[in-house]
Write a protein that holds these residues in place. Structure first.
Motif, mmCIF file in Angstrom:
data_model
loop_
_atom_site.group_PDB
_atom_site.id
_atom_site.type_symbol
_atom_site.label_atom_id
_atom_site.label_comp_id
_atom_site.label_asym_id
_atom_site.label_seq_id
_atom_site.Cartn_x
_atom_site.Cartn_y
_atom_site.Cartn_z
ATOM 1 N N ILE A 1 68.514 65.266 54.801
ATOM 2 C CA ILE A 1 68.035 66.035 53.655
ATOM 3 C C ILE A 1 67.543 65.103 52.560
ATOM 4 C CG2 ILE A 1 68.802 67.598 51.810
ATOM 5 C CD1 ILE A 1 70.528 69.014 53.876
ATOM 6 N N THR A 2 68.214 63.952 52.422
ATOM 7 C CA THR A 2 67.792 62.963 51.431
ATOM 8 C C THR A 2 66.355 62.525 51.689
ATOM 9 O OG1 THR A 2 70.075 62.186 51.368
ATOM 10 C CG2 THR A 2 68.421 60.790 50.333
ATOM 11 N N MET A 3 66.017 62.308 52.966
ATOM 12 C CA MET A 3 64.651 61.886 53.320
ATOM 13 C C MET A 3 63.632 62.937 52.909
ATOM 14 S SD MET A 3 62.568 59.710 54.601
ATOM 15 C CE MET A 3 63.518 58.517 55.548
ATOM 16 N N ARG A 4 63.970 64.208 53.045
ATOM 17 C CA ARG A 4 63.041 65.273 52.668
ATOM 18 C C ARG A 4 62.812 65.292 51.162
ATOM 19 N NH1 ARG A 4 62.939 70.415 56.659
ATOM 20 N NH2 ARG A 4 63.152 69.266 58.617
ATOM 21 N N LEU A 5 63.842 64.980 50.401
ATOM 22 C CA LEU A 5 63.683 64.893 48.949
ATOM 23 C C LEU A 5 62.760 63.734 48.584
ATOM 24 C CD1 LEU A 5 67.336 65.513 47.689
ATOM 25 C CD2 LEU A 5 65.435 67.131 47.709
ATOM 26 N N VAL A 6 62.917 62.607 49.270
ATOM 27 C CA VAL A 6 62.050 61.448 49.016
ATOM 28 C C VAL A 6 60.606 61.782 49.372
ATOM 29 C CG1 VAL A 6 61.546 59.075 49.704
ATOM 30 C CG2 VAL A 6 63.913 59.780 49.312
ATOM 31 N N GLU A 7 60.398 62.456 50.505
ATOM 32 C CA GLU A 7 59.034 62.835 50.906
ATOM 33 C C GLU A 7 58.412 63.796 49.896
ATOM 34 O OE1 GLU A 7 59.622 64.440 54.778
ATOM 35 O OE2 GLU A 7 59.733 62.475 55.770
ATOM 36 N N PHE A 8 59.210 64.717 49.384
ATOM 37 C CA PHE A 8 58.728 65.646 48.352
ATOM 38 C C PHE A 8 58.337 64.876 47.090
ATOM 39 C CE2 PHE A 8 59.934 68.095 44.533
ATOM 40 C CZ PHE A 8 59.010 69.117 44.612
ATOM 41 N N ALA A 9 59.187 63.952 46.662
ATOM 42 C CA ALA A 9 58.898 63.154 45.467
ATOM 43 C C ALA A 9 57.646 62.313 45.670
ATOM 44 C CB ALA A 9 60.092 62.258 45.129
ATOM 45 N N GLN A 10 57.478 61.763 46.877
ATOM 46 C CA GLN A 10 56.306 60.923 47.147
ATOM 47 C C GLN A 10 55.030 61.758 47.148
ATOM 48 O OE1 GLN A 10 57.158 57.829 49.724
ATOM 49 N NE2 GLN A 10 55.058 57.225 50.163
ATOM 50 N N ALA A 11 55.105 62.975 47.669
ATOM 51 C CA ALA A 11 53.921 63.845 47.669
ATOM 52 C C ALA A 11 53.500 64.183 46.243
ATOM 53 C CB ALA A 11 54.218 65.127 48.443
ATOM 54 N N MET A 12 54.449 64.281 45.343
ATOM 55 C CA MET A 12 54.147 64.659 43.962
ATOM 56 C C MET A 12 53.729 63.479 43.098
ATOM 57 S SD MET A 12 54.414 67.844 43.923
ATOM 58 C CE MET A 12 55.030 69.109 45.033
ATOM 59 N N MET A 13 54.320 62.285 43.342
ATOM 60 C CA MET A 13 54.126 61.178 42.402
ATOM 61 C C MET A 13 53.717 59.868 43.050
ATOM 62 S SD MET A 13 57.162 61.761 39.647
ATOM 63 C CE MET A 13 56.196 60.902 38.424
ATOM 64 N N GLY A 14 53.595 59.831 44.373
ATOM 65 C CA GLY A 14 53.313 58.569 45.054
ATOM 66 C C GLY A 14 51.967 57.967 44.735
ATOM 67 N N HIS A 15 51.009 58.781 44.254
ATOM 68 C CA HIS A 15 49.658 58.285 44.004
ATOM 69 C C HIS A 15 49.501 57.586 42.659
ATOM 70 C CE1 HIS A 15 49.884 62.328 42.284
ATOM 71 N NE2 HIS A 15 48.967 61.947 41.419
ATOM 72 N N PHE A 16 50.527 57.657 41.788
ATOM 73 C CA PHE A 16 50.441 56.967 40.502
ATOM 74 C C PHE A 16 50.619 55.463 40.696
ATOM 75 C CE2 PHE A 16 52.026 61.194 39.056
ATOM 76 C CZ PHE A 16 50.948 61.517 38.248
ATOM 77 N N ARG A 17 50.088 54.671 39.756
ATOM 78 C CA ARG A 17 50.377 53.237 39.784
ATOM 79 C C ARG A 17 51.876 53.058 39.542
ATOM 80 N NH1 ARG A 17 47.666 49.211 40.567
ATOM 81 N NH2 ARG A 17 45.699 50.354 40.329
ATOM 82 N N GLY A 18 52.499 52.238 40.379
ATOM 83 C CA GLY A 18 53.959 52.159 40.342
ATOM 84 C C GLY A 18 54.595 53.386 40.961
ATOM 85 N N GLY A 19 53.853 54.023 41.891
ATOM 86 C CA GLY A 19 54.267 55.309 42.433
ATOM 87 C C GLY A 19 55.631 55.308 43.073
ATOM 88 N N LEU A 20 55.943 54.266 43.854
ATOM 89 C CA LEU A 20 57.238 54.251 44.539
ATOM 90 C C LEU A 20 58.401 54.115 43.556
ATOM 91 C CD1 LEU A 20 57.145 52.340 47.959
ATOM 92 C CD2 LEU A 20 57.805 54.691 47.487
ATOM 93 N N ALA A 21 58.164 53.436 42.440
ATOM 94 C CA ALA A 21 59.206 53.358 41.403
ATOM 95 C C ALA A 21 59.427 54.744 40.795
ATOM 96 C CB ALA A 21 58.814 52.358 40.332
ATOM 97 N N HIS A 22 58.330 55.479 40.550
ATOM 98 C CA HIS A 22 58.452 56.861 40.057
ATOM 99 C C HIS A 22 59.150 57.738 41.095
ATOM 100 C CE1 HIS A 22 56.182 56.389 36.385
ATOM 101 N NE2 HIS A 22 55.150 55.882 37.033
ATOM 102 N N VAL A 23 58.808 57.536 42.364
ATOM 103 C CA VAL A 23 59.443 58.300 43.446
ATOM 104 C C VAL A 23 60.947 58.031 43.476
ATOM 105 C CG1 VAL A 23 59.629 58.472 45.971
ATOM 106 C CG2 VAL A 23 57.375 58.477 44.882
ATOM 107 N N ASN A 24 61.311 56.770 43.259
ATOM 108 C CA ASN A 24 62.722 56.391 43.232
ATOM 109 C C ASN A 24 63.470 57.177 42.154
ATOM 110 O OD1 ASN A 24 65.202 54.924 43.083
ATOM 111 N ND2 ASN A 24 64.193 53.106 43.870
#
Length: 429
Positions: A74-97
């Motif tokens: 379930i944790t992985m699904r939350l990360v995938e959801f966060a990445q879909a919403m914010m992964g495209h920003f500069r520093g996206g993975l930090a925002h996803v974190n």
């Protein structure tokens, strides 16, 4: 003589004695030297009595729910959801974190679980994207403190148990401060991303892809809604809500998503049992420690000393924030709340500070201490997960700690931040 229990306890910590044994040895030795052998029996009997509480049963249930969701993917699904919403920003993975920590907070309520579960996935991914390992570990540790602020929260359950406050009121009061910490960390990442040219994690997702990610994350995201909604409507108590969270996690993992297998359950139960045992032993020892605090009349002496400095509650709140910040560097939030809550809480309530407001000030401050050098627990967890030295992580985390300290002072001096939702829902005056 008993007033020396706290200095002696600190000495035990400095020489490396585990917190549990220090909490019992310091008052035990002083009682023996003071000729109060009968009270030593009372001290150690209270270790069990301190754990024997229906409200505290919520802690192992929430721990188990978090472990079930983590093992079930379930944790992985939350990360995938966060990445879909914010992964495209500069520093996206930090925002996803950070966003993942905010979402995961509604499932486990534990900073250590957050650091371990999300760090094992996101730190290697961030390093692969071009972030330094120390930065990836630092943002994971800094964002993990959101876990005990956004409900459900283990330390707020402990505070409510010790101080006789409403768990639901504390849960509601933690929502806005937790979101503020997350947004503040994102702002700092944005400033650093522009300055240091952080990488973009992914291409911008289409709305269709975001919709798919949202559907996958729907059942996990429903967990905090069920927990809080059930408590607020009065369907179940916080302890019963924790048990419902476990049942929900089992049903979702085993039968809906089918990512959890029956053969995984012994390992999950073992991990949850060990983690819960550590927390409850600390609570039991701290409650026994509290017995000696009352025998020594330290709360009265402390109140007189504090009020002799100034009677201005604004200045006192500033000084107490400094004290809590230092305490949080060395002592875990749960024992610190049990030891200091009965001493500090009545002082500020007598000065007109709302008890729920002070509970949030104390809880958030001590939670931030979990990520504060030199002894912050999540720093060591992040170091273990990432393989980076604690010293390097401690240096990289400083800008994020500055943000969290700023939020603490905003919460302190603007009560409406934490009190608005409890008041609107009728859980606070």
């Amino acid at each position: 003589m008993l007033v020396w229990f706290l200095p002696l306890f600190l000495i035990f910590l400095l020489i490396g004695l585990p917190v549990f044994f220090g909490l019992l040895a310091a008052p035990g030795i002083l009682l023996w030297l003071n000729g109060q052998e009968k009270d030593i029996t009372l001290l150690y009997r209270n270790v069990y009595n301190g754990m024997d509480s229906f409200p505290l049963m919520a802690i192992p249930f929430f721990m188990l729910a978090g472990e079930l969701m983590n093992k079930g993917g379930i944790t992985m699904r939350l990360v995938e959801f966060a990445q879909a919403m914010m992964g495209h920003f500069r520093g996206g993975l930090a925002h996803v974190n950070i966003l993942s920590s905010m979402l995961f907070a509604g499932l486990s309520g534990s900073a250590v679980a957050d650091t371990s579960a999300l760090g094992s996935m996101l730190i290697p991914a961030m390093e692969k994207q071009g972030y330094t390992r120390k930065f990836a570990a630092a943002i994971t540790a800094a964002s993990s403190v959101i876990g005990p602020i956004i409900p459900p929260s283990g330390i707020m359950i402990i505070y409510a148990y010790v101080m006789g406050e409403s768990v639901a009121a504390l849960f509601l009061a933690g929502i806005v401060p937790g979101i503020m910490v997350g947004l503040g960390l994102m702002l700092m990442v944005k400033l650093q991303a522009d300055k240091y040219d952080f990488p973009v994690a992914t291409q911008k997702h289409t709305w269709g892809e975001r919709g798919q990610a949202s559907l996958k994350a729907f059942f996990p995201l429903l967990t905090p809604v069920i927990i809080l909604g059930g408590i607020l409507v009065g369907v179940f108590t916080p302890t019963e809500a924790a048990a419902v969270a476990v049942a929900y996690a089992l049903v979702i993992g085993l039968f809906v998503m089918r990512t959890l297998k029956f053969r995984d359950l012994p390992e999950v139960l073992n991990r949850a049992g060990i983690t819960s045992a550590v927390v409850l032993l600390l609570v039991g020892a701290a409650m026994a420690f509290k017995t000696v605090v009352s025998l020594s009349h330290a709360p009265e002496a402390m109140a007189e000393f504090v009020l002799s400095l100034t009677s201005n509650p604004l200045i006192l709140l500033f000084l107490i924030n400094l004290l809590l910040f230092v305490v949080g560097m060395f002592l875990d939030a749960g024992p610190a709340i049990i030891i200091l809550g009965p001493i500090l809480g009545p002082i500020f309530v007598s000065l007109g500070v709302d008890p729920i407001h002070f509970a949030i000030i104390m809880s958030v401050n001590l939670t931030v201490g979990l990520a504060t050098p030199p002894m912050g627990l999540v720093l060591f967890v992040a170091s273990s997960v990432s393989g980076e030295r604690v010293e390097a992580i401690s240096k990289a985390i400083l800008p994020f700690l500055a943000v969290e300290i700023a939020v603490i002072f905003l919460i302190t001096y603007i009560p409406a931040i934490s009190m608005t939702i409890p008041r609107l829902t009728g859980f606070a005056n």
